[in-house]
Structure formats: C-alpha cells, structure tokens
Design a protein around this motif. Structure first.
Motif, PDB file in Angstrom:
ATOM      1  N   ALA A 129      40.072  -0.834 -29.232  1.00 15.31           N
ATOM      2  CA  ALA A 129      39.830  -0.835 -30.680  1.00 15.31           C
ATOM      3  C   ALA A 129      38.329  -0.940 -30.906  1.00 15.31           C
ATOM      4  CB  ALA A 129      40.554  -2.005 -31.342  1.00 15.31           C
ATOM      5  N   CYS A 180      38.527   0.548 -36.179  1.00 12.39           N
ATOM      6  CA  CYS A 180      39.025  -0.484 -37.091  1.00 12.39           C
ATOM      7  C   CYS A 180      37.881  -1.334 -37.612  1.00 12.39           C
ATOM      8  CB  CYS A 180      40.055  -1.372 -36.383  1.00 12.39           C
ATOM      9  SG  CYS A 180      39.330  -2.523 -35.190  1.00 12.39           S
ATOM     10  N   VAL A 194      46.111  -1.893 -35.321  1.00 16.79           N
ATOM     11  CA  VAL A 194      45.698  -1.928 -33.914  1.00 16.79           C
ATOM     12  C   VAL A 194      46.836  -2.486 -33.059  1.00 16.79           C
ATOM     13  CG1 VAL A 194      44.155  -3.053 -32.256  1.00 16.79           C
ATOM     14  CG2 VAL A 194      43.217  -2.079 -34.376  1.00 16.79           C
TER      15      VAL A 194
END
Length: 197
Positions: free
Chosen positions: A136, A166, A177
């Motif tokens: 992420a 994100c 996520v």
C-alpha cells in the motif's frame, strides 16, 4: 431480545494481519484510522539517544516511534473480524517481527515513495517466510508523485503482489487496503484447487 448465541462476534472467524513497513511510513496512522476500537499504541518520544541511530531523513517532524506494536480491530463482515498488529519500523526493534508474524495470515507493507528504500526489508521479510502481502503506497497529503507501475518496478515486486494507492489517514481507504489483502488471500487459497481441475 436476542439470545447470547446470536452475537455475530461470537461466530466470526478471527484473522491476524500485520501492518509493516519502514520507520515513519504511517503504520500507526493506518491502524488508528481503521480500528473500530480504541487502538493500542506503544509510542515513545524520540530522544537524543536516537540521534545517529534512527534515520529521520524525510520524516523530520516525527517526534514519536512505535517500540513494540500497534493493535486494532476491524469487522469486515459478520463472518470475518480482522486483528491488526502494526510492527515497529526501526531496525533496532525488528526482532519483534519474528514474534508478531506468528499466526498471521498476511500482511500489508506500507511504503512512502519519498523513501522507498526503507521498504525493502519488510518485503524481504515476508517473501522469505512465504507470508502473502500487499503493498500500500501511502500518498501523504494526497501527493501521488509516482505511478503504481513506477513503484512496482522500483520495489521489484512479483507481478502477483497487489499494489494499491491510499491515504493512511482515511478510514475508507485503509479498509479498502485490507479488503485487497483479504481478496489476495482468498485468490491464493483457491488457486491450487482450480489449477488441479
């Protein structure tokens, strides 16, 4: 009035997931953003003793650090409750990772494009132990200075490892996520059966 046995939390499957990454990438922030309970943090203030030990390049304003773990919980559905364990990011606390990874089904490796090099150790850790993970990219202040393809190439990620962008401060993005990781785990668990048909 419902019976005691009708509580969905009593029948939900519990899953342990690690939130890992280098120092200052936003692990504590992500756990705090998505946890439905008050998260447990083991934050301590950075002191002069850490000068020369902790690399503060790119995180000059950081005043605290996780010294053991962060802990949170999020209910994905009536059938699935996820327990989140955030790892410490500094190298001197990496010995904790060996205990934290026990029983984990998967991990999120949080990365900061300003300091991608601090992510390599986390990726190596999970790859060497065969623990499934997703990457992420924490877009601090919604700044997206690299494309997902550029990050994937820079980190030399296996094509099967999902990568998502994100903002670790946003609950919905953090939840997405985690859902990406859950979907990745489900796809991996069903792959051998479908391959054998």
């Amino acid at each position: 009035m419902g019976s005691a046995g009708s509580d969905p939390a009593q029948t939900a499957q519990a899953v342990k997931i690690l939130i890992a990454g280098g120092f200052g990438v936003g692990k504590t922030t992500l756990v705090g953003a998505v946890s439905e309970v008050a998260p447990l943090h083991t934050e301590e203030y950075l002191t002069r003793a850490s000068v020369g030990v902790d690399d503060l390049v790119g995180v000059d304003g950081k005043t605290t650090t996780t010294v053991a773990l962060d802990f949170g919980r999020i209910t994905i559905s009536d059938e699935l409750v996820v327990y989140l364990f955030g790892t410490p990011g500094q190298e001197r606390f990496w010995f904790m990772w060996n205990d934290l990874v026990l029983g984990a089904l998967g991990a999120v490796v949080l990365v900061d494009t300003r300091r991608l090099e601090v992510s390599f150790a986390s990726i190596d850790f999970f790859e060497s132990r065969g623990v499934p993970f997703v990457v992420a990219v924490n877009c601090f202040h919604n700044v997206r200075d690299r494309t997902p393809e550029e990050v994937r190439t820079a980190l030399d990620l296996d094509p099967q490892v999902p990568l998502v962008m994100c903002d670790a401060r946003e609950r919905t993005e953090g939840r997405d996520v985690l859902l990406t990781l859950v979907e990745h785990l489900m796809a991996r668990s069903s792959a051998p059966r479908s391959a054998g048909r």
